[in-house]
Enzyme design. Structure first.
Site, PDB file in Angstrom:
ATOM      1  CB  SER A   1       4.217   1.931  -1.136  1.00  0.00           C
ATOM      2  OG  SER A   1       5.019   1.703   0.206  1.00  0.00           O
TER       3      SER A   1
ATOM      4  CE  LYS B   1       6.532  -0.978  -0.038  1.00  0.00           C
ATOM      5  NZ  LYS B   1       5.913  -0.801   1.210  1.00  0.00           N
TER       6      LYS B   1
ATOM      7  CE1 TYR C   1      10.805  -1.021   0.214  1.00  0.00           C
ATOM      8  CE2 TYR C   1      11.582   0.755   1.459  1.00  0.00           C
ATOM      9  CZ  TYR C   1      10.785  -0.058   1.051  1.00  0.00           C
ATOM     10  OH  TYR C   1       9.513   0.286   1.562  1.00  0.00           O
TER      11      TYR C   1
ATOM     12  CE1 TYR D   1       1.499   0.278   2.080  1.00  0.00           C
ATOM     13  CE2 TYR D   1       0.225   2.294   2.303  1.00  0.00           C
ATOM     14  CZ  TYR D   1       1.315   1.704   1.762  1.00  0.00           C
ATOM     15  OH  TYR D   1       2.064   2.089   0.863  1.00  0.00           O
TER      16      TYR D   1
ATOM     17  CB  VAL E   1       4.162   7.506   2.317  1.00  0.00           C
ATOM     18  CG1 VAL E   1       3.412   6.353   3.129  1.00  0.00           C
ATOM     19  CG2 VAL E   1       5.606   7.506   1.999  1.00  0.00           C
TER      20      VAL E   1
HETATM   21  N1  LIG Z   1       3.782   3.251   2.167  1.00  0.00           N
HETATM   22  C1  LIG Z   1       5.020   3.868   1.482  1.00  0.00           C
HETATM   23  O1  LIG Z   1       4.988   4.460   0.466  1.00  0.00           O
HETATM   24  C2  LIG Z   1       6.176   3.463   2.273  1.00  0.00           C
HETATM   25  C3  LIG Z   1       7.236   3.727   1.446  1.00  0.00           C
HETATM   26  C4  LIG Z   1       8.572   4.268   2.149  1.00  0.00           C
HETATM   27  N2  LIG Z   1       9.494   4.372   1.375  1.00  0.00           N
HETATM   28  C5  LIG Z   1       8.895   3.244   3.201  1.00  0.00           C
HETATM   29  O2  LIG Z   1       9.607   2.308   3.384  1.00  0.00           O
HETATM   30  O3  LIG Z   1       8.553   3.623   4.493  1.00  0.00           O
END
Ligand SMILES: NC(=O)CC[C@H](N)C(=O)O
Length: 317
Positions: free
Chosen positions: A70, A73, A195, A251, A269
């Protein structure tokens, strides 16, 4: 506050944090909902600090590449903001969600408009926007990130991208759900391909600290010699991105992170966290064991200790 030029003190702080963090191994779990990530050895820890004067500090596994997940992002959002400006706010909000990063519940009551660009639904919308804007988004993004890291070999891990693509049914559901509300332009399959590749990009802590330097430096990247180089963002947009990272970057733990750490952050993650100390520098930390909300246990601890030892805080920047 620790003066930035006191390099020995900063090195000592990183050594101390590295030692203290070892006691936390075993408290979290490696992400296993993406099968390829479940195989990452958990007991790893790296941390890198880059200062706006061009100096860098690192400890532990700071040169080991890991899956940024993430944290990607942040880079796609900056790319979308640069190319779309305020137009993107008709498709995604800028409020903390208070819900899990992959939650669906708010999307129905809020008519397919995700709360912010850093939860999965919001990041999928950003990738949808960029998929429209770039014929080959994967390579456009990689190109931008290779420039930011001065590493032409920077890439995504094909096995991790494929692993998430084959098992990411919830993300696909989020995309189709938003499409049902008219908030998704491209075929969800195509956007998910992009993605999953962006999430599978691998970087080290040292590279992440370098690549996010523009956010600590009024929107300007630093060149190899430490002098201002590429103008990534305007100072005003840089402040806005940092505000969103502070309020939405972790989050449903964003409030806890703001309380404990008090810096704009983006977590992933894969176990990485990048933190921005505006005017001072950037910090990237990585350790794969995650807490229940999907954030690195040792990473959050390390950042909390670093701000205690340095006095870095958004309110004192
Ligand atoms: N929180 C994350 O890092 C989520 C990224 C992961 N690729 C997902 O879409 O679930």
């Amino acid at each position: 506050m620790l003066p930035a030029h006191l390099a020995p003190t900063l090195s000592a702080a990183l050594d101390q944090i590295h030692t203290e963090a070892q006691a936390l191994f075993g408290q979290g779990h490696v992400a296993d909902y993406i099968p390829a990530l479940a195989r990452v050895p958990p007991r790893q820890f790296g941390m890198a600090v880059a200062l706006t004067d061009g100096s860098t500090f690192a400890v532990g596994d700071a040169q080991t590449p890991f899956s940024i997940q993430s944290i990607s992002k942040l880079f796609t959002f900056v790319l979308a903001l640069k190319t779309q400006g305020d137009a993107l706010w008709s498709r995604v909000g800028r409020e903390p969600s208070g819900a899990a990063f992959n939650s669906m519940v708010q999307l129905e009551t809020e008519h397919g408009i995700p709360r912010n660009p850093f939860i999965n639904a919001g990041a999928l919308v950003i990738t949808d926007i960029l998929t429209t804007g770039y014929a080959h988004l994967d390579y456009a993004l990689l190109g931008a990130m290779r420039r930011l890291t001065d590493d032409p070999a920077l890439s995504w891990n094909v096995a991790v991208a494929r692993s998430e693509r084959e098992t990411g049914h919830r993300n696909m559901a989020l995309a189709y759900f938003m499409k049902s509300y008219g908030n998704f332009v491209n075929p969800p399959e195509l956007v998910l391909d992009n993605y999953c590749r962006q999430c599978a990009i691998e970087m080290s802590c040292a590279q992440l600290a370098q690549a996010t330097m523009f956010l600590a430096n009024g929107g300007r990247d630093l060149g190899r010699d430490g002098s201002p180089d590429e103008h990534m963002l305007s100072p005003a947009d840089t402040r806005r991105v940092n505000a969103l990272l502070l309020t939405c970057g972790a989050y449903d733990a964003a409030g806890d992170f703001a309380y404990r750490i008090g810096l704009p952050v983006k977590t992933g993650v894969g176990g990485g966290i990048v933190a921005i100390a505006p005017g001072m520098g950037t910090v990237a930390v990585w350790s794969p064991e995650l807490d229940a909300k999907g954030n690195s246990v040792l990473g959050a601890f390390a950042l909390e200790r670093l701000v205690q030892l340095t006095g870095w805080h958004y309110a004192s920047a």
